[in-house]
Scaffold this motif. Structure first.
Motif, PDB file in Angstrom:
ATOM      1  N   VAL A  23    -103.069  17.072  20.217  1.00 57.58           N
ATOM      2  CA  VAL A  23    -103.639  17.227  21.544  1.00 57.58           C
ATOM      3  C   VAL A  23    -103.078  18.452  22.237  1.00 57.58           C
ATOM      4  N   TYR A  24    -101.787  18.703  22.051  1.00 57.72           N
ATOM      5  CA  TYR A  24    -101.145  19.846  22.691  1.00 57.72           C
ATOM      6  C   TYR A  24    -101.654  21.135  22.086  1.00 57.72           C
TER       7      TYR A  24
ATOM      8  N   ILE B  97     -99.732  13.634  19.724  1.00 56.50           N
ATOM      9  CA  ILE B  97     -99.312  14.513  20.817  1.00 56.50           C
ATOM     10  C   ILE B  97     -99.372  15.979  20.394  1.00 56.50           C
ATOM     11  N   THR B  98     -98.937  16.280  19.159  1.00 57.97           N
ATOM     12  CA  THR B  98     -98.986  17.670  18.711  1.00 57.97           C
ATOM     13  C   THR B  98    -100.412  18.143  18.501  1.00 57.97           C
TER      14      THR B  98
ATOM     15  N   SER C  94     -96.342  10.936  17.715  1.00 59.28           N
ATOM     16  CA  SER C  94     -95.886  12.331  17.785  1.00 59.28           C
ATOM     17  C   SER C  94     -96.922  13.262  17.166  1.00 59.28           C
TER      18      SER C  94
END
Length: 79
Positions: free
Chosen positions: A78-79, A75-76, A72
């Motif tokens: 990369v986002y 993902i944050t 998680s």
């Protein structure tokens, strides 16, 4: 007896774990980056020693929760 590749992986894992407090102090939001830096070699060490590690169900669940937290975070970032 520990092979050279496993010994070097242990040294890398220990070094990145020892650098965690230093990274936390000198880099803003270093808690996240230090943890990732320590996690990656530890993951490779676990994969290399996959057959010789015996863990119980509670430990396995704890590891899965930590992996979910790690992914998680990735993902944050990369986002």
């Amino acid at each position: 007896m520990i092979s050279n590749s496993k010994l070097s992986m242990l040294k890398i894992t220990a070094a990145t774990s020892a650098m965690y407090p230093v990274i936390s102090v000198f880099i803003g939001s270093g808690y996240n980056y230090g943890a990732v830096l320590a996690f990656i070699p530890a993951l490779f060490a676990c994969i290399a020693n996959r057959g010789s590690i015996n863990i119980n169900r509670e430990t396995r669940n704890f590891i899965l929760v930590l992996l979910a937290y790690f992914f998680s975070f990735v993902i944050t970032v990369v986002y």
